[in-house]
Write a protein that holds these residues in place. Structure first.
Motif, PDB file in Angstrom:
ATOM      1  N   SER A 295      30.003  23.093  70.747  1.00 40.03           N
ATOM      2  CA  SER A 295      30.792  22.374  71.527  1.00 40.03           C
ATOM      3  C   SER A 295      32.196  22.340  71.135  1.00 40.03           C
ATOM      4  N   VAL A 296      32.536  21.440  69.930  1.00 41.57           N
ATOM      5  CA  VAL A 296      33.719  21.185  69.448  1.00 41.57           C
ATOM      6  C   VAL A 296      33.793  21.750  68.037  1.00 41.57           C
ATOM      7  N   SER A 297      34.313  22.914  67.637  1.00 40.64           N
ATOM      8  CA  SER A 297      34.443  23.457  66.180  1.00 40.64           C
ATOM      9  C   SER A 297      35.065  22.494  65.211  1.00 40.64           C
ATOM     10  N   ILE A 298      34.326  22.259  64.275  1.00 46.63           N
ATOM     11  CA  ILE A 298      34.926  21.691  63.070  1.00 46.63           C
ATOM     12  C   ILE A 298      35.407  22.417  61.930  1.00 46.63           C
ATOM     13  N   PRO A 299      36.475  22.720  61.631  1.00 43.76           N
ATOM     14  CA  PRO A 299      37.015  23.573  60.098  1.00 43.76           C
ATOM     15  C   PRO A 299      36.131  23.015  59.095  1.00 43.76           C
ATOM     16  N   ARG A 300      35.654  24.079  58.570  1.00 48.20           N
ATOM     17  CA  ARG A 300      35.081  24.042  57.082  1.00 48.20           C
ATOM     18  C   ARG A 300      35.859  22.901  55.981  1.00 48.20           C
ATOM     19  N   ARG A 301      37.251  22.938  55.997  1.00 50.25           N
ATOM     20  CA  ARG A 301      37.995  22.077  55.369  1.00 50.25           C
ATOM     21  C   ARG A 301      37.841  20.521  55.652  1.00 50.25           C
ATOM     22  N   PHE A 302      37.458  20.448  56.725  1.00 49.55           N
ATOM     23  CA  PHE A 302      37.087  19.103  57.280  1.00 49.55           C
ATOM     24  C   PHE A 302      35.720  18.618  57.222  1.00 49.55           C
ATOM     25  N   PHE A 303      34.673  19.636  57.472  1.00 50.59           N
ATOM     26  CA  PHE A 303      33.386  18.883  57.206  1.00 50.59           C
ATOM     27  C   PHE A 303      32.538  18.838  56.045  1.00 50.59           C
ATOM     28  N   ILE A 304      33.292  19.730  54.908  1.00 53.75           N
ATOM     29  CA  ILE A 304      32.941  19.578  53.725  1.00 53.75           C
ATOM     30  C   ILE A 304      33.023  18.019  53.089  1.00 53.75           C
ATOM     31  N   PRO A 305      34.476  17.597  53.107  1.00 54.60           N
ATOM     32  CA  PRO A 305      34.539  16.275  52.672  1.00 54.60           C
ATOM     33  C   PRO A 305      33.811  15.222  53.540  1.00 54.60           C
ATOM     34  N   MET A 306      33.589  15.632  54.725  1.00 51.41           N
ATOM     35  CA  MET A 306      33.037  14.521  55.748  1.00 51.41           C
ATOM     36  C   MET A 306      31.327  14.669  55.134  1.00 51.41           C
ATOM     37  N   ARG A 307      30.925  15.738  54.917  1.00 51.08           N
ATOM     38  CA  ARG A 307      29.315  15.548  54.675  1.00 51.08           C
ATOM     39  C   ARG A 307      29.265  15.003  53.248  1.00 51.08           C
ATOM     40  N   GLU A 308      30.394  15.247  52.522  1.00 54.77           N
ATOM     41  CA  GLU A 308      30.202  14.605  51.261  1.00 54.77           C
ATOM     42  C   GLU A 308      30.330  12.990  51.185  1.00 54.77           C
ATOM     43  N   MET A 309      31.047  12.590  52.119  1.00 56.30           N
ATOM     44  CA  MET A 309      31.193  11.222  52.066  1.00 56.30           C
ATOM     45  C   MET A 309      29.943  10.366  52.804  1.00 56.30           C
ATOM     46  N   LEU A 310      29.436  11.000  53.845  1.00 58.66           N
ATOM     47  CA  LEU A 310      28.237  10.525  54.420  1.00 58.66           C
ATOM     48  C   LEU A 310      27.197  10.646  53.387  1.00 58.66           C
ATOM     49  N   ALA A 311      26.638  11.627  52.692  1.00 55.17           N
ATOM     50  CA  ALA A 311      25.892  11.812  51.856  1.00 55.17           C
ATOM     51  C   ALA A 311      26.007  10.942  50.870  1.00 55.17           C
ATOM     52  N   MET A 312      26.967  10.118  50.431  1.00 59.36           N
ATOM     53  CA  MET A 312      27.359   9.189  49.239  1.00 59.36           C
ATOM     54  C   MET A 312      26.781   7.737  49.772  1.00 59.36           C
ATOM     55  N   LEU A 328      32.822   5.106  41.460  1.00 59.08           N
ATOM     56  CA  LEU A 328      34.127   4.611  41.724  1.00 59.08           C
ATOM     57  C   LEU A 328      35.268   5.540  41.323  1.00 59.08           C
ATOM     58  N   SER A 329      34.912   6.773  40.504  1.00 61.56           N
ATOM     59  CA  SER A 329      35.814   7.696  40.087  1.00 61.56           C
ATOM     60  C   SER A 329      35.636   8.852  40.769  1.00 61.56           C
ATOM     61  N   HIS A 330      34.767   8.882  41.966  1.00 63.87           N
ATOM     62  CA  HIS A 330      34.514   9.874  42.590  1.00 63.87           C
ATOM     63  C   HIS A 330      35.745  10.401  43.558  1.00 63.87           C
ATOM     64  N   PRO A 331      36.225  11.801  43.564  1.00 58.55           N
ATOM     65  CA  PRO A 331      37.290  11.892  44.461  1.00 58.55           C
ATOM     66  C   PRO A 331      37.236  11.321  45.839  1.00 58.55           C
ATOM     67  N   ARG A 332      35.784  11.388  46.360  1.00 61.04           N
ATOM     68  CA  ARG A 332      35.664  11.043  47.866  1.00 61.04           C
ATOM     69  C   ARG A 332      35.513   9.338  47.927  1.00 61.04           C
ATOM     70  N   PHE A 333      35.612   8.505  46.579  1.00 61.00           N
ATOM     71  CA  PHE A 333      35.232   7.259  47.002  1.00 61.00           C
ATOM     72  C   PHE A 333      36.116   6.487  48.098  1.00 61.00           C
ATOM     73  N   ARG A 334      37.434   6.546  48.188  1.00 55.00           N
ATOM     74  CA  ARG A 334      37.983   5.881  49.010  1.00 55.00           C
ATOM     75  C   ARG A 334      37.442   5.963  50.679  1.00 55.00           C
ATOM     76  N   ALA A 335      37.243   7.319  50.866  1.00 52.69           N
ATOM     77  CA  ALA A 335      36.596   7.489  52.276  1.00 52.69           C
ATOM     78  C   ALA A 335      35.259   6.726  52.495  1.00 52.69           C
ATOM     79  N   ALA A 336      34.326   7.182  51.358  1.00 51.15           N
ATOM     80  CA  ALA A 336      33.137   6.741  51.488  1.00 51.15           C
ATOM     81  C   ALA A 336      33.114   5.189  51.594  1.00 51.15           C
ATOM     82  N   TYR A 337      33.893   4.642  50.798  1.00 54.39           N
ATOM     83  CA  TYR A 337      33.896   3.001  50.850  1.00 54.39           C
ATOM     84  C   TYR A 337      34.511   2.660  52.279  1.00 54.39           C
ATOM     85  N   ASP A 338      35.567   3.116  52.616  1.00 50.84           N
ATOM     86  CA  ASP A 338      36.012   2.802  53.985  1.00 50.84           C
ATOM     87  C   ASP A 338      34.828   2.795  55.205  1.00 50.84           C
ATOM     88  N   PHE A 339      34.101   3.925  54.990  1.00 45.79           N
ATOM     89  CA  PHE A 339      32.965   4.192  55.763  1.00 45.79           C
ATOM     90  C   PHE A 339      31.858   3.075  55.719  1.00 45.79           C
TER      91      PHE A 339
END
Ligand code: ATP
Ligand code: MG
Length: 401
Positions: A295-312, A328-339
């Protein structure tokens, strides 16, 4: 100048971008401005660059109906959807193929006059969105106009004139015929322009949301989906607030929010089947994202970090030992914490756990390394963190470094 820029100036708002229209052909505009580029196939135009900014320059186009059926520059599919629109014309032709009257005002910089062929000025004044021509035909030509109707209603606080509103629900499913890449662009405009919360409500109201996010819509329609709806609303309100405050927002986070319902549901099934929490979330994310691309394509550069922050997310349950500092030192920590915060606001996670992760970030790295569940007091007035200073780079003698 034409379109949203004229409309926004009449409303006393700052235009997001300026659209220029001319009787010069794209190739001629291209030759006139050295710093310009021809873009688009479906709709050819020129971007004239000024530094990091550009102005979009289009050539007047002729009304779709007056063109020969088998003209290669003007293609439609069987349902009347315009596939290609590169037949040029005069300003009198151009005006009728614009979407709303409020978007069809021309501002002539030669004498500062506004050219209004279809009552657009009155509609801007009255806050009315009125489709030019027969609404059903215009939505069939380009179903994205329904999304634009919802977006402008949300952004400008305009109301849809009844005839323009009437066919929307019935024609909403046509949105699924629009190429997924174009819908991605539209979704960003709908949800990352500062009016996401109202846009979401309107999309749901007109039955458009389900054709953009079918899996999410299914979860929302389930009885016990109250927390998913709450999570979306909370997130979209936060997003709108961030934009109002000039803070950055990311498509990865937005899509994580919008797809969380179906991902969480599928992950629960996998977990019950014996898969680990981490693996079930990762797999569920992959499957839901793959289906969503239809339906709505999500470019790779967005769904890779998205998947990572959800799996965290399950990793936040560990509040002991080394794993804390690793997270805490994970590069995706901030986004995962906001989530995580969002999930706790939506009642899905114990607020105490979220609070714990909020507090741990105020501690020094040494304190974080200690058994983190023992409270660490900091004497009032003591510096929060002692950072080791990096040696400064040498500065050139003229001070311009
Ligand atoms: P904004 O830039 O604030 O989102 P806008 O009205 O300028 O709103 P653009 O997408 O920049 O929207 O398009 C510029 C103009 O081109 C519109 O005002 C409208 O006249 C015309 N236009 C854009 N998309 C369509 C469409 N799908 N169908 C018909 N006309 C369109
Ligand atoms: Mg514009």
């Amino acid at each position: 100048m034409v379109g949203g820029g004229v409309r926004d100036l009449l409303l006393g708002r700052e235009p997001k971008d300026i659209d220029v229209v001319t009787d010069a052909l794209p190739e001629q505009v291209r030759q006139l401005f050295r710093n310009s580029r021809l873009i688009g196939r479906r709709f050819r135009l020129v971007h004239v660059h000024f530094g990091s900014d550009y102005v979009e320059v289009a050539t007047f186009r002729a009304n779709a109906d007056e063109v020969d059926e088998d003209d290669a520059d003007h293609e439609r599919d069987h349902g009347g959807r315009i596939l290609r629109d590169n037949v040029y014309g005069s300003i009198e032709d151009d005006v009728w193929r614009r979407d709303f009257t409020a978007n069809a005002l021309y501002y002539n910089i030669a004498d500062f006059s506004i050219w209004d062929y279809c009552g657009g000025a009155a509609d801007v004044r009255d806050g009315v969105l009125r489709l030019i021509g027969d609404p059903e035909t215009r939505y069939r030509e380009d179903p994205v106009r329904m999304l634009r109707a919802a977006r402008f209603a949300a952004k400008l606080g305009f109301r849809l004139e009844p005839a323009s509103e009437a066919p929307m629900r019935e024609l909403a499913s046509l949105v699924s015929q629009v190429p997924a890449a174009r819908l991605f662009e539209e979704v960003l405009k709908l949800f990352l322009s500062g009016h996401a919360a109202i846009s979401f409500d309107l999309l749901q109201h007109y039955g458009l949301f389900r054709h953009l996010f079918p899996a999410s819509d299914r979860v929302l329609s389930e009885e016990q989906a109250g927390d998913f709806r709450m999570l979306i609303q909370q997130a979209l309100n936060n997003t709108d607030k961030r934009i109002a405050d000039g803070l950055p927002v990311t498509p990865a986070f937005l899509f994580a929010v919008l797809l969380w319902g179906p991902i969480r549901e599928l992950a629960a099934v996998k977990l019950a089947g014996g898969m680990s929490e981490f693996a079930s979330l990762g797999e569920a994310a992959d499957e839901v994202i793959a289906a969503q691309q239809e339906s709505v394509s999500i470019p790779r550069r967005f769904f890779i970090p998205m998947r990572e922050m959800l799996a965290m997310q399950p990793r936040f349950k560990n509040t002991q030992g080394k794993r804390v500092s690793r997270l805490l030192s994970h590069p995706r920590f901030r986004a995962a914490y906001d989530f995580l915060l969002l999930r706790s606001q939506a009642g899905e996670v114990d607020p105490e756990l979220a609070q714990w992760w909020t507090e741990i970030q105020t501690r020094t790295p040494e304190q974080q390394g200690q058994n983190a569940s023992t409270p660490v007091a900091r004497p009032a007035g003591a510096p929060r963190k002692r950072r080791r200073r990096r040696p400064r780079k040498a500065t050139a003698p003229d001070g311009n470094g």
